[in-house]
Design a protein around this motif. Structure first.
Motif, mmCIF file in Angstrom:
data_model
loop_
_atom_site.group_PDB
_atom_site.id
_atom_site.type_symbol
_atom_site.label_atom_id
_atom_site.label_comp_id
_atom_site.label_asym_id
_atom_site.label_seq_id
_atom_site.Cartn_x
_atom_site.Cartn_y
_atom_site.Cartn_z
ATOM 1 N N LEU A 17 1.674 -0.829 1.020
ATOM 2 C CA LEU A 17 0.270 -0.453 0.858
ATOM 3 C C LEU A 17 -0.203 -0.679 -0.576
ATOM 4 C CD1 LEU A 17 0.396 0.777 3.718
ATOM 5 C CD2 LEU A 17 -0.935 2.696 2.827
ATOM 6 N N VAL A 18 0.660 -0.282 -1.530
ATOM 7 C CA VAL A 18 0.273 -0.456 -2.934
ATOM 8 C C VAL A 18 0.140 -1.934 -3.252
ATOM 9 C CG1 VAL A 18 1.015 -0.081 -5.325
ATOM 10 C CG2 VAL A 18 1.267 1.743 -3.649
ATOM 11 N N ARG A 19 1.038 -2.746 -2.675
ATOM 12 C CA ARG A 19 0.968 -4.165 -2.982
ATOM 13 C C ARG A 19 -0.250 -4.823 -2.337
ATOM 14 N NH1 ARG A 19 5.886 -8.184 -2.941
ATOM 15 N NH2 ARG A 19 5.644 -7.959 -0.726
ATOM 16 N N ARG A 20 -0.686 -4.243 -1.229
ATOM 17 C CA ARG A 20 -1.905 -4.784 -0.619
ATOM 18 C C ARG A 20 -3.140 -4.388 -1.422
ATOM 19 N NH1 ARG A 20 -1.588 -3.673 5.864
ATOM 20 N NH2 ARG A 20 0.186 -5.018 6.355
ATOM 21 N N GLY A 21 -2.937 -3.550 -2.429
ATOM 22 C CA GLY A 21 -4.070 -3.230 -3.303
ATOM 23 C C GLY A 21 -4.536 -1.791 -3.194
ATOM 24 N N THR A 94 10.259 -1.661 -1.854
ATOM 25 C CA THR A 94 10.923 -0.428 -2.252
ATOM 26 C C THR A 94 11.260 -0.455 -3.737
ATOM 27 O OG1 THR A 94 11.897 -0.281 -0.067
ATOM 28 C CG2 THR A 94 12.908 1.049 -1.791
ATOM 29 N N LEU A 95 11.753 -1.592 -4.177
ATOM 30 C CA LEU A 95 12.136 -1.738 -5.578
ATOM 31 C C LEU A 95 10.923 -1.534 -6.484
ATOM 32 C CD1 LEU A 95 14.378 -2.394 -7.504
ATOM 33 C CD2 LEU A 95 13.874 -4.817 -7.192
ATOM 34 N N GLN A 96 9.787 -2.131 -6.070
ATOM 35 C CA GLN A 96 8.569 -1.971 -6.869
ATOM 36 C C GLN A 96 8.203 -0.502 -6.996
ATOM 37 O OE1 GLN A 96 7.581 -4.009 -8.645
ATOM 38 N NE2 GLN A 96 7.519 -6.079 -7.797
ATOM 39 N N LEU A 97 8.441 0.239 -5.915
ATOM 40 C CA LEU A 97 8.096 1.658 -5.930
ATOM 41 C C LEU A 97 8.965 2.425 -6.932
ATOM 42 C CD1 LEU A 97 6.020 3.308 -4.435
ATOM 43 C CD2 LEU A 97 7.815 4.001 -2.859
ATOM 44 N N TYR A 98 10.256 2.048 -7.010
ATOM 45 C CA TYR A 98 11.137 2.662 -8.014
ATOM 46 C C TYR A 98 10.558 2.457 -9.413
ATOM 47 C CZ TYR A 98 15.314 3.595 -5.123
ATOM 48 O OH TYR A 98 16.199 4.089 -4.222
ATOM 49 N N PHE A 99 10.150 1.229 -9.695
ATOM 50 C CA PHE A 99 9.624 0.917 -11.025
ATOM 51 C C PHE A 99 8.331 1.685 -11.293
ATOM 52 C CE2 PHE A 99 11.891 -3.347 -10.610
ATOM 53 C CZ PHE A 99 12.950 -2.911 -11.386
ATOM 54 N N LEU A 100 7.502 1.798 -10.252
ATOM 55 C CA LEU A 100 6.229 2.496 -10.412
ATOM 56 C C LEU A 100 6.466 3.981 -10.693
ATOM 57 C CD1 LEU A 100 3.174 1.939 -10.221
ATOM 58 C CD2 LEU A 100 3.281 2.648 -7.843
#
Lengths: 394, 135
Positions: A17-21, A94-100
């Motif tokens: 969802l976050v990646r979709r904006g 999932t990885l992006q979420l860790y970084f966020l």
């Protein structure tokens, strides 16, 4: 209802969802709505593709919420007009979420809370209980953290070091409330290790497993701390130790040493020794030298001094300790231990009592008080009884 | 229900009958003391009367405001401070009598020689909004 399945799907759904904006806070609300819906619908009608189902429902909820909120009209237009973010190399959602959630703009406590909430899928109440703060306080902490990272875009690789520090903080919090944070940290680090090929991630996972393997032996039935040398090694979990050592060896073979791999190597050398007497202290000192070169941390140098005391005798350990600031946490406790090893029991007993007063947690305070009591109970020390001017009885 | 604070003091309380510093006890006596404290809190959780229990470090810092744009002033710790809080337990009980009863039990925690310490604990009621019944 399979709670574990829902929790394991949450981070990647949120990431999509976050990646979709979607704005992070709004995405999180939408995913929560989708999870509630899943709990209601799935028992009677299990979807073939649970993750796809969650993404669809959550995205619809997000759009509904955005459209319903007139004041957000402008943001919706912006989302529609913006090109979708391009593919991010070699990472998944999932990885992006860790970084966020471990974004460098967050304080450590905020990063921990957001990671447990968004990646771990714990409820705010569970996190509040685990950290012994009121639920309203934790809810605010998480909301503020969400607002802080809401503007962050997935357009550059995150900071692995910050993610690892955050997970290690969770691990060290241990166990309170009904959530086993150490086990949760291991679960999240495993998931991270599966998503990213990085020797320090493996190093942290190995370190956690090697510590966790000793958990049953670390406390006596009455809850008191049992020092490493006195632990019943038969109660160490050999399967977990073997896994930790295997992961570490693979990581070390990459020849990209980092602090977590070095710490895991020290833990592995302890785990390898059949008895405390057989510990390879010489090699442990060598690893502390590596670690000191990597981190330049006074705590590392303090631990190194204790290891030197084991490898080269207590006098050498005390000499290494003398170079360090005696205001360091556990400096007095280390000095007490080395003086005892050196046979100076009167000084050791006094230092243990001092160290107990400086301890930063109850278990450590009780342990150091016991050490003082143990030495004070020896006949050769009877002369020093009552020397303590402290009027306290506890 | 009414909440009470049970205060333990490092300094400032009247001297306890069995006042031997903990590092002079035997290890068994320490274990017995810890177990008593733990069991006491666990029992109060079961009866629904336990709210919170915390221990404090012996040394702290005094801090005060020092004016606009200036960092706070810190001072201490002061050796002459008569009162030094060691920790507390908060209980939520039906009556004052029950609060006294529980404070008495906590004060009976065993110390040197396995005998009760008879430590003086300070019992302080919380200030709370009393619901007023107007009928």
């Amino acid at each position: 209802m399979n709670e574990a399945l829902l929790r394991s799907l949450t981070p990647s759904v949120l990431g999509i969802l976050v990646r979709r904006g979607a704005d992070f806070a709004a995405a999180e609300d939408a995913v929560q709505d989708a999870l509630v819906e899943a709990v209601r619908v799935w028992p009677d009608d299990m979807p073939r593709d649970p993750k796809g189902w969650l993404v669809t429902v959550a995205w619809r909820r997000f759009l509904d919420a955005t459209r319903a909120d007139v004041s957000r009209r402008r943001r919706e237009d912006r989302i529609d007009d913006e090109p979708a973010p391009g593919p991010v190399p070699a990472t998944d959602d999932t990885l992006q979420l860790y970084f966020l959630c471990a974004h460098p703009s967050l304080t450590p406590s905020s990063a921990v809370a957001l990671t447990l909430r968004a990646v771990g899928g714990l409820t705010t109440r569970q996190i509040a209980q685990a950290y012994l703060v009121p639920e309203a306080t934790m809810a605010q902490r998480i909301s503020r953290a969400k607002r802080t990272v809401s503007g962050a875009r997935f357009d550059r690789p995150g900071d692995v070091a910050t993610v690892l520090r955050t997970l290690y903080l969770v691990f060290n919090e241990g166990y309170s409330g009904d959530v086993d944070l150490a086990a949760e940290a291991i679960r999240l680090t495993r998931q991270l290790a599966a998503a990213i090929d990085h020797p320090e991630v493996a190093g942290l996972l190995s370190l956690m497993l090697l510590h966790h393997a000793r958990r049953a032996a670390r406390t006596a039935p009455d809850g008191s701390l049992v020092p490493l040398a006195e632990q019943d090694r038969g109660r160490w979990d050999t399967g977990t130790i073997a896994e930790g050592i295997g992961i570490l060896q693979t990581a070390l073979s990459r020849d990209r040493l980092g602090e977590f791999q070095a710490q895991a190597a020290i833990a592995a050398l302890h785990a390898d020794a059949p008895t405390a007497e057989e510990t390879d202290w010489v090699q442990i000192v060598e690893w502390y030298d590596e670690l000191a070169a990597l981190t330049d941390s006074p705590v590392v140098r303090l631990n190194r001094a204790v290891a030197v005391g084991e490898a080269d005798g207590p006098r050498a350990g005390l000499a290494a300790l003398a170079d360090l600031d005696d205001a360091l946490p556990r400096h007095t406790a280390a000095a007490a231990y080395l003086h005892e090893r050196d046979g100076d029991l009167v000084v050791a007993a006094r230092l243990y009592a001092d160290a107990a007063r400086k301890a930063t947690n109850l278990a450590e305070r009780a342990h150091l008080t016991r050490q003082a009591a143990r030495l004070n109970g020896r006949p050769e020390l009877l002369g020093s009884r009552g020397a303590d001017p402290r009027p306290s009885c506890s | 229900m009414a909440k009470y604070l049970l205060l333990k003091h490092y300094r400032g309380a009247p001297e306890a009958a069995n006042c031997v510093p903990m590092e002079q006890w035997t290890q068994e006596e320490i274990s017995a003391h810890m177990k008593y404290m733990h069991d006491f809190a666990a029992r109060l959780e079961e009866t629904g009367e336990f709210v919170d229990g915390q221990a404090l470090a012996p040394e702290g810092t005094w801090v005060r405001y020092d004016g606009e744009g200036r960092p706070p002033v810190t001072d201490g710790p002061f050796a002459e401070t008569k009162d030094l809080i060691a920790g507390w337990m908060v209980i939520d009980v039906d009556t004052y009598e029950r609060a006294v009863e529980l404070a008495g039990e906590l004060s009976a925690a065993p110390g040197a020689g396995g005998e009760p310490i008879h430590e003086w604990l300070e019992l302080r009621p919380f200030l709370a909004e009393q619901p007023t019944i107007t009928e």
